[in-house]
Design a protein around this motif. Structure first.
Motif, PDB file in Angstrom:
ATOM      1  N   HIS A   1       9.876  -7.294   6.606  1.00  0.00           N
ATOM      2  CA  HIS A   1       8.555  -6.647   6.517  1.00  0.00           C
ATOM      3  C   HIS A   1       8.667  -5.150   6.233  1.00  0.00           C
ATOM      4  N   GLU A   2       9.616  -4.495   6.893  1.00  0.00           N
ATOM      5  CA  GLU A   2       9.796  -3.045   6.657  1.00  0.00           C
ATOM      6  C   GLU A   2      10.217  -2.773   5.223  1.00  0.00           C
ATOM      7  N   LYS A   3      11.141  -3.663   4.719  1.00  0.00           N
ATOM      8  CA  LYS A   3      11.556  -3.477   3.316  1.00  0.00           C
ATOM      9  C   LYS A   3      10.379  -3.646   2.377  1.00  0.00           C
ATOM     10  N   MET A   4       9.555  -4.621   2.587  1.00  0.00           N
ATOM     11  CA  MET A   4       8.394  -4.855   1.730  1.00  0.00           C
ATOM     12  C   MET A   4       7.397  -3.715   1.851  1.00  0.00           C
TER      13      MET A   4
ATOM     14  N   GLN B   1       0.234 -12.883   3.891  1.00  0.00           N
ATOM     15  CA  GLN B   1       0.959 -14.067   4.395  1.00  0.00           C
ATOM     16  C   GLN B   1       2.013 -13.688   5.419  1.00  0.00           C
ATOM     17  N   LYS B   2       2.758 -12.630   5.104  1.00  0.00           N
ATOM     18  CA  LYS B   2       3.791 -12.190   6.058  1.00  0.00           C
ATOM     19  C   LYS B   2       3.173 -11.762   7.378  1.00  0.00           C
ATOM     20  N   GLU B   3       1.991 -11.060   7.269  1.00  0.00           N
ATOM     21  CA  GLU B   3       1.342 -10.648   8.519  1.00  0.00           C
ATOM     22  C   GLU B   3       0.909 -11.871   9.340  1.00  0.00           C
ATOM     23  N   ASP B   4       0.409 -12.924   8.616  1.00  0.00           N
ATOM     24  CA  ASP B   4       0.026 -14.156   9.350  1.00  0.00           C
ATOM     25  C   ASP B   4       1.232 -14.797  10.032  1.00  0.00           C
ATOM     26  N   GLU B   5       2.348 -14.855   9.261  1.00  0.00           N
ATOM     27  CA  GLU B   5       3.561 -15.422   9.892  1.00  0.00           C
ATOM     28  C   GLU B   5       4.017 -14.582  11.064  1.00  0.00           C
ATOM     29  N   LEU B   6       3.902 -13.257  10.910  1.00  0.00           N
ATOM     30  CA  LEU B   6       4.307 -12.365  11.982  1.00  0.00           C
ATOM     31  C   LEU B   6       3.430 -12.568  13.220  1.00  0.00           C
ATOM     32  N   ASN B   7       2.146 -12.795  13.003  1.00  0.00           N
ATOM     33  CA  ASN B   7       1.250 -13.051  14.147  1.00  0.00           C
ATOM     34  C   ASN B   7       1.620 -14.350  14.847  1.00  0.00           C
TER      35      ASN B   7
ATOM     36  N   GLU C   1      -2.196  -3.352 -11.355  1.00  0.00           N
ATOM     37  CA  GLU C   1      -3.231  -3.901 -10.488  1.00  0.00           C
ATOM     38  C   GLU C   1      -2.901  -5.343 -10.067  1.00  0.00           C
ATOM     39  N   MET C   2      -2.395  -6.121 -11.033  1.00  0.00           N
ATOM     40  CA  MET C   2      -2.019  -7.501 -10.704  1.00  0.00           C
ATOM     41  C   MET C   2      -0.877  -7.544  -9.707  1.00  0.00           C
ATOM     42  N   GLN C   3       0.119  -6.690  -9.945  1.00  0.00           N
ATOM     43  CA  GLN C   3       1.232  -6.622  -8.968  1.00  0.00           C
ATOM     44  C   GLN C   3       0.739  -6.206  -7.589  1.00  0.00           C
ATOM     45  N   LYS C   4      -0.249  -5.271  -7.594  1.00  0.00           N
ATOM     46  CA  LYS C   4      -0.782  -4.821  -6.321  1.00  0.00           C
ATOM     47  C   LYS C   4      -1.466  -5.965  -5.579  1.00  0.00           C
ATOM     48  N   SER C   5      -2.283  -6.716  -6.336  1.00  0.00           N
ATOM     49  CA  SER C   5      -2.970  -7.853  -5.682  1.00  0.00           C
ATOM     50  C   SER C   5      -1.974  -8.906  -5.198  1.00  0.00           C
ATOM     51  N   THR C   6      -0.928  -9.152  -6.018  1.00  0.00           N
ATOM     52  CA  THR C   6       0.105 -10.129  -5.599  1.00  0.00           C
ATOM     53  C   THR C   6       0.814  -9.671  -4.332  1.00  0.00           C
ATOM     54  N   LEU C   7       1.204  -8.387  -4.311  1.00  0.00           N
ATOM     55  CA  LEU C   7       1.874  -7.848  -3.122  1.00  0.00           C
ATOM     56  C   LEU C   7       0.954  -7.855  -1.908  1.00  0.00           C
ATOM     57  N   ALA C   8      -0.331  -7.609  -2.131  1.00  0.00           N
ATOM     58  CA  ALA C   8      -1.267  -7.648  -0.992  1.00  0.00           C
ATOM     59  C   ALA C   8      -1.371  -9.060  -0.421  1.00  0.00           C
ATOM     60  N   THR C   9      -1.374 -10.056  -1.340  1.00  0.00           N
ATOM     61  CA  THR C   9      -1.425 -11.454  -0.861  1.00  0.00           C
ATOM     62  C   THR C   9      -0.170 -11.803  -0.068  1.00  0.00           C
ATOM     63  N   LYS C  10       0.994 -11.471  -0.618  1.00  0.00           N
ATOM     64  CA  LYS C  10       2.245 -11.740   0.110  1.00  0.00           C
ATOM     65  C   LYS C  10       2.277 -11.019   1.439  1.00  0.00           C
ATOM     66  N   LEU C  11       1.775  -9.770   1.439  1.00  0.00           N
ATOM     67  CA  LEU C  11       1.756  -9.006   2.678  1.00  0.00           C
ATOM     68  C   LEU C  11       0.869  -9.669   3.732  1.00  0.00           C
TER      69      LEU C  11
END
Length: 902
Positions: free
Chosen positions: A778-781, A871-877, A859-869
């Protein structure tokens, strides 16, 4: 009607029925049989009277005759079964009247219908008659009876199987001839298989009968080795002990005891029983049967215990069971008389034995004698050990007053049978006292303190009086075991031996002992002992003779004459023994029984002989010669009895001459006694003075007795307190066992929870490692995302700069177009410049388009990274919630562990 009148009427009815078998005579005989059956017939056969003998002989003859109707035979057998009420009567019916052969002939005649009530009745009476009786193979109809029993045991008729098994068990027990005959039969193997199948029968009585037969037939063979091997013998022990304790009745218990006694004769089985782990518990339960009031059950239990005492390995175990449980209560009980035993102590095994031996001889003779023999064996084992326990000494201290209470004067008015029983018990009591006396110094002191010279002197005087008054005209030869004089002699010699052992320890015992040895009446019992064929009697007589020979008034001459008379009589008896045995084994009833086709009686044949029928008619009757032989044998027996009576008369004449000598000696002794009377007068005065002193001493003893009573009350109260403490101990023991069970259960649950805790701890470590890896990822991302955001911001700034440049260029372009309208010339001039600018504008547009494309891709990369982020936050929770749950579980476990440890 009294018994004599009924018996005379019965004998008359028997004779009339023999003379003519009419319906009237049969009804009269049946009526007389029923009347005698309604009377009390105890010991009728053992009375020795002629009238009962004639009646029983006629009844046995009629019962064995096949021409007698079944109803009449059944009534007669019922009366004979009623007469066989004790062991002596059964022995007389078997040996003197051949009732066994008669009943076997009845069964043989009705063997085609085994379910008939008459056959079942005969089987039941035979089972009662043959119990503990040796049946010879030469007995009439014994082979037919054995074949009948084997056939019906293998049948499926449940009503006849049990009596057949019981009778077969009686015939096989201790009877090698019958056993050999059965083993030689062709159908013995199917018979064995049937018996083995009966071991799984529902009835315990059938199982016991079967085991008894198998033990008698196969114990020393391969079949028996397999049945009673080391694997099965413990189950057999448990089964037999359970049947003895919880059996179906006295009959089953009796045969179970006999079975175990027979098994104990085998050394291997006795060794297995000594190593049987439940032996003490089983013997304790068996000893509990002694607390019942049934003398038959008690007699069988005592018989079993005596058989166990014959095994060296079991005797010590029996001592532990009998003496140790009674130890806490025997110390105080030993200070009381036996009649003062309280009800609570009757539960003890040793006290139960004491109660049986202290019962009156009438009705419980065998129990009393067996209890004395058992105590003799057990005390010999217990007192012969290297260290004698206190409980055994306390038991001996309690037992001695009971034994001395049995040494009372004989009651001659009760009859010879009662005197015989009393003398047997006196012999066993004195033997037990002698054994106790020989064991240890402490027991010797106990006996010497409680036995008095007056008690022994009274006992010897009463025995001498009974022995001297006993008539010499008895039916037994002198010195035989059944002779009443011999019974008196045994009791007398044992009492004198006891006096001899105690003459140094007891006051006035030596004077009384030597005075009794000089009594003229001692000659008869001493001569019987010295001429006996029993080694122990001879040794006792020799020891007393050794003590009596130096005495001045010992009648040694009379003793020698008495011994010579006894030896002469024995020689005469041995010469006539063959003829006497022939007369006993050939009664007329047995000859008439063997000829089932003849209906004539002895009386009719005797009348014909007296009336002088012709010789040819006598020859035609095949039984006259047999009867004549029998009467010739009886005449020879009477001649021998006449010679014996002549010898007895000569002995009486010799006794009269001895009596004259005794009278002269008595007169001389009377003069001496008168001289001694003066001395005794002086001694009497001294005794009066001593009596006053003893009176004072007695008052002191009374005070001491009162103090002892107070001490006894304190001991009883202490005993009650100990009983309460024992009950509390039992309740606490139960609570402790409950808590121990709860502790074991809690310990088991703790182990299970610890195992679960270890597995959960491993899962928590795995999840923690996964969380750390995800945190790093998560920190790397996040750092990569920040870099991308910085790039997007810089691109936005460049784009805004480009837009501002484009707007400036558009304004300049409009100004230039206006100038071109105004100045076409300048336009033409500036066309080249415009072309150049257009080229530059095109480049700028192209650059702007490229920047727009880059911005859209960013912008597309930003939206993709936001989606992955996201998901990671959900897994982290999710991981955080799991970690929190694990922490909560681990904290709960730790609390539970703390509670369990507390």
């Amino acid at each position: 009607m009294d018994m004599t009148t009924c018996l005379k009427s019965l004998l008359l009815a028997i004779q009339q029925y023999r003379g003519g078998r009419t319906a009237q005579n049969a009804a009269q005989l049946h009526k007389q049989v029923e009347e005698v059956s309604g009377l009390k017939c105890d010991q009728l056969l053992s009375s020795g009277q002629a009238l009962p003998r004639e009646c029983v002989s006629g009844l046995v003859e009629l019962a064995g005759n096949p021409n007698t109707s079944p109803n009449m035979t059944s009534s007669i057998i019922s009366l004979l079964a009623q007469l066989a009420c004790d062991d002596d009567s059964r022995e007389i019916l078997h040996s003197s009247y051949s009732l066994t052969s008669s009943l076997a002939s009845v069964i043989h005649c009705h063997s085609a219908t085994p379910g008939e009530p008459l056959v079942l009745q005969c089987l039941q009476v035979l089972q009662k008659l043959t119990y503990n009786t040796r049946i010879f193979q030469s007995t009439n109809y014994i082979h037919e009876l054995i074949a009948f029993l084997m056939t019906n045991i293998q049948s499926h008729n449940e009503d006849i199987i049990m009596p057949c098994l019981g009778l077969m068990a009686n015939l096989c027990r201790d009877n090698h001839s019958v056993q050999s005959h059965i083993k030689s039969l062709d159908n013995v193997k199917p018979f064995y298989r049937t018996l083995i199948n009966f071991l799984a029968h529902n009835s315990l009585t059938v199982v016991v009968f079967t085991l008894s037969i198998l033990a008698s037939l196969t114990l020393n063979e391969k079949v028996g080795e397999k049945l009673f091997d080391a694997k099965n013998i413990h189950q057999t022990f448990q089964l037999v002990f359970n049947i003895i304790v919880n059996g179906d009745g006295t009959l089953t218990r009796k045969y179970s005891v006999d079975l175990l006694v027979d098994l104990l004769r085998n050394p291997k089985i006795a060794d297995h029983l000594s190593r049987y782990q439940h032996f003490s518990a089983c013997v304790s339960q068996v000893l509990g049967l002694l607390q019942s009031k049934d003398p038959d059950s008690a007699a069988k239990v005592l018989e079993l215990l005596l058989a166990m005492c014959s095994v060296s390995g079991l005797r010590s175990l029996l001592c532990e069971v009998v003496f140790k449980p009674a130890a806490p209560k025997l110390r105080t009980a030993g200070r009381r008389q036996a009649d003062g035993l309280d009800g609570g102590r009757k539960t003890e095994t040793g006290l139960a034995l004491v109660q049986w031996l202290s019962l009156p001889v009438e009705g419980a003779e065998s129990c009393s004698l067996q209890a004395l023999q058992l105590l003799n064996e057990l005390l010999e084992e217990a007192l012969g050990a290297e260290s004698v326990s206190e409980c055994v000494l306390s038991f001996v201290e309690m037992l001695l007053p009971v034994l001395l209470g049995l040494l009372r004067g004989l009651e001659a008015a009760q009859g010879d049978a009662h005197l015989r029983k009393q003398c047997h018990r006196i012999t066993h009591v004195t033997s037990l006292l002698l054994n106790i006396l020989h064991m240890t110094d402490s027991t010797r002191c106990l006996v010497s303190r409680q036995v008095s010279a007056q008690l022994c002197l009274t006992q010897v005087e009463s025995l001498l009086s009974c022995c001297h008054s006993n008539s010499s005209l008895n039916c037994h030869p002198p010195g035989s075991d059944n002779d009443l004089s011999q019974v008196y002699a045994d009791a007398l010699l044992k009492t004198l031996e006891l006096m001899s052992k105690l003459r140094q320890q007891v006051k006035d015992m030596e004077t009384s002992f030597y005075r009794m040895l000089q009594d003229q009446r001692i000659v008869t019992p001493l001569s019987l002992a010295l001429t006996s064929h029993h080694r122990e009697r001879v040794q006792t007589g020799l020891s007393l003779l050794f003590e009596a020979t130096p005495l001045p008034d010992f009648p040694s001459l009379v003793l020698g004459e008495s011994m010579a008379a006894n030896n002469a009589y024995r020689q005469r008896e041995s010469e006539l023994s063959v003829k006497r045995v022939a007369v006993q084994e050939g009664p007329p009833s047995s000859i008439l029984d063997s000829s089932c086709g003849s209906s004539r009686s002895v009386y009719c044949l005797a009348d014909r002989i007296q009336n002088g029928f012709e010789l040819q008619e006598q020859v035609k009757d095949s039984h006259v010669s047999d009867i004549i032989d029998v009467y010739e044998q009886k005449l020879s027996a009477f001649a021998s009895k006449e010679s014996r009576l002549q010898d007895l008369l000569e002995a009486k004449a010799l006794a009269l001459s001895q009596a004259d000598r005794l009278i002269a000696q008595y007169r001389f002794q009377r003069a001496q006694a008168e001289a001694e009377a003066c001395k005794l007068g002086c001694l009497l005065k001294e005794a009066e003075r001593r009596r006053e002193d003893l009176q004072l001493e007695l008052s002191g003893q009374v005070l001491e007795v009162e103090r002892c009573k107070a001490d006894m009350e304190e001991l009883l109260q202490h005993n009650a307190r100990l009983q309460k403490d024992s009950e509390e101990h039992q309740s606490l023991k139960g609570a402790y066992n409950a808590l121990l069970n709860r502790f074991n259960e809690s310990e088991r649950l703790l182990k299970e929870l610890q195992a679960a805790h270890i597995s959960l701890t491993k899962q928590s470590d795995t999840l923690r490692k996964n969380q750390e890896a995800l945190t790093l990822q998560h920190e790397k991302m996040a750092s990569v995302l920040e870099e991308r955001e910085q790039e997007i911001k810089s691109l936005h700034a460049d784009l805004q700069q480009k837009n501002s440049d484009i707007t400036g260029l558009r304004g300049a372009l409009r100004a230039e177009e206006e100038k071109m309208k105004e100045k076409d010339q300048e336009r033409r001039d500036l066309e080249e410049t415009v072309d150049v600018l257009r080229k530059e504008l095109n480049k700028t547009e192209q650059a702007r388009k490229d920047a727009s494309i880059k911005a859209s891709s960013l912008e597309m990369q930003k939206s993709t990274l936001a989606t992955k982020l996201k998901q990671k936050e959900d897994e982290l929770n999710k991981h955080s919630s799991m970690i929190a749950m694990i922490h909560s579980l681990s904290s709960g476990k730790q609390k539970n562990d703390v509670n369990l440890s507390l």
